[in-house]
Write a protein that holds these residues in place. Structure first.
Motif, mmCIF file in Angstrom:
data_model
loop_
_atom_site.group_PDB
_atom_site.id
_atom_site.type_symbol
_atom_site.label_atom_id
_atom_site.label_comp_id
_atom_site.label_asym_id
_atom_site.label_seq_id
_atom_site.Cartn_x
_atom_site.Cartn_y
_atom_site.Cartn_z
ATOM 1 N N ARG A 81 -1.325 74.984 43.495
ATOM 2 C CA ARG A 81 -0.657 74.072 44.422
ATOM 3 C C ARG A 81 -0.087 72.842 43.702
ATOM 4 N N LEU A 82 0.411 73.052 42.507
ATOM 5 C CA LEU A 82 0.849 71.923 41.683
ATOM 6 C C LEU A 82 2.058 71.197 42.251
ATOM 7 N N TYR A 86 1.732 68.044 44.453
ATOM 8 C CA TYR A 86 1.431 66.733 43.893
ATOM 9 C C TYR A 86 2.687 65.967 43.480
ATOM 10 N N LYS A 87 3.785 66.680 43.246
ATOM 11 C CA LYS A 87 5.054 65.985 43.010
ATOM 12 C C LYS A 87 5.479 65.218 44.259
ATOM 13 N N TYR A 126 -7.383 75.059 45.989
ATOM 14 C CA TYR A 126 -6.594 76.003 45.208
ATOM 15 C C TYR A 126 -7.331 77.337 45.094
ATOM 16 N N GLN A 169 3.429 64.272 46.666
ATOM 17 C CA GLN A 169 2.449 63.227 46.930
ATOM 18 C C GLN A 169 2.695 61.993 46.066
ATOM 19 N N LYS A 170 3.177 62.221 44.843
ATOM 20 C CA LYS A 170 3.445 61.089 43.968
ATOM 21 C C LYS A 170 4.520 60.182 44.565
ATOM 22 N N SER A 180 0.404 59.138 47.451
ATOM 23 C CA SER A 180 -0.693 59.684 48.245
ATOM 24 C C SER A 180 -1.704 60.369 47.331
ATOM 25 N N TRP A 181 -2.985 60.036 47.508
ATOM 26 C CA TRP A 181 -4.068 60.571 46.666
ATOM 27 C C TRP A 181 -4.893 61.545 47.520
ATOM 28 N N ASN A 182 -4.439 62.809 47.562
ATOM 29 C CA ASN A 182 -5.130 63.827 48.346
ATOM 30 C C ASN A 182 -5.357 65.067 47.502
ATOM 31 N N ARG A 183 -6.561 65.585 47.544
ATOM 32 C CA ARG A 183 -6.881 66.807 46.811
ATOM 33 C C ARG A 183 -6.638 68.019 47.710
ATOM 34 N N THR A 184 -5.987 69.024 47.133
ATOM 35 C CA THR A 184 -5.634 70.224 47.892
ATOM 36 C C THR A 184 -6.419 71.423 47.357
#
Length: 309
Positions: free
Chosen positions: A110-111, A114-115, A128, A117-118, A122-126
């Motif tokens: 799910r990389l 994070y693009k 995988y 989110q940047k 936003s600091w959220n863990r998804t």
């Protein structure tokens, strides 16, 4: 005897230089410059104008600049006696297998999320998926498909293959024919298309195929744009049955600015860069076939016209 290069829209200079390096003194023509058509026996081509080669009375061979040959076989006016050859190159194979592995890893980890989110800070863990819990189904297990399967398997993914006829592959379980397609699809969390484009495989990535995939499956097309029914993909992503797609090939290239794929956040678009032919790398095999033609010897990597690959 002359050598003709036909590559509208593609810079012929690297091919000219590679030819001169490999075969000094060779008479080289570049379409559409003025030349004697009767002298040409061997042509190197990519997306030539339809019907062009019927005007060359002594033409014996048309060599593709790449692994794909549908741009040649689709020309119904190509004389029957003319041989078609394709490129088989270790570097192309490695590039393709690396590219598909990268796409599968990007999806499962799910990389790309994070693009986005940047941008939003936003600091959220998804969550995988791990390779051992993902099955990748490869449609087309020729040279490229086999290499992709080997690379994915070496990186811990479960790999399945599907082909028109029965195949024996060490790194994947394979299915064949229409009778094996449904089971193959039902087990594929990621579907990769590496089929040659023929009349039988055109539009094969359609709603009927997508419906047989598990819910949330992901589609990767690195073969030809004509394999995909575009509206079916959009509808299946819109309904949530497919989680998304990575597309490197399209029916029209470059992809038009008003195409709906651009606006769909679940579709990754790359500009046909999965595996790009290096003129210097493949020229030795092209020159070898040129010499074989002159000597009347059997050619290498000849395309079977009735199969289209």
């Amino acid at each position: 005897m002359s050598f003709l290069i036909v590559s509208p829209g593609r810079d012929p200079q690297p091919w000219i230089e590679a030819l001169k390096n490999q075969h000094p003194g060779l008479d080289i023509y570049v379409y559409p410059e003025d030349h004697n058509k009767e002298e040409v026996e061997f042509a190197l081509a990519w997306n030539h104008p339809r019907g062009l080669f019927k005007n060359y009375p002594n033409l014996k061979v048309v060599a593709s600049m790449g692994a794909g040959v549908d741009h040649i076989t689709s020309d119904k006016e190509l004389p029957e006696h003319v041989k078609i050859t394709k490129v088989v190159d270790d570097q192309l194979t490695t590039d393709m297998s690396d590219f598909v592995l990268s796409l599968v890893m990007d999806h499962t980890r799910r990389l790309s999320i994070y693009k986005d989110q940047k941008k939003e800070k936003s600091w959220n863990r998804t969550p995988y998926k791990r390779p051992r819990n993902v099955t990748v189904g490869i449609m087309g297990v020729g040279v490229l498909g086999s290499a992709v399967g080997e690379k994915l398997s070496a990186n811990g993914f479960n790999v399945l293959g599907w082909a028109k006829s029965e195949k024996d592959k060490q790194d994947m379980n394979t299915y064949c024919g229409q009778e094996g397609l449904e089971e193959f699809l039902s087990k594929s969390n990621v579907l990769v298309c590496l089929l040659p484009l023929t009349s039988k495989t055109e539009n094969i990535l359609n709603a009927d195929v997508f419906e047989k995939l598990p819910k949330g499956a992901y589609v990767i097309n690195v073969a030809r744009g004509e394999h995909l029914v575009e509206q079916d993909l959009l509808e299946m992503i819109g309904s949530g049955h497919l989680s998304g797609a990575a597309l490197d090939v399209f029916r029209e290239e470059p992809l038009p600015e008003n195409h709906p794929f651009w606006e769909n956040s679940e579709i990754l678009i790359t500009p046909h860069i999965a595996s790009v032919t290096s003129a210097e790398s493949v020229m030795p095999q092209i020159i070898e076939n040129y010499e074989r033609m002159k000597e009347g010897e059997p050619l290498k990597n000849v395309v079977e016209r009735d199969k289209g690959y």
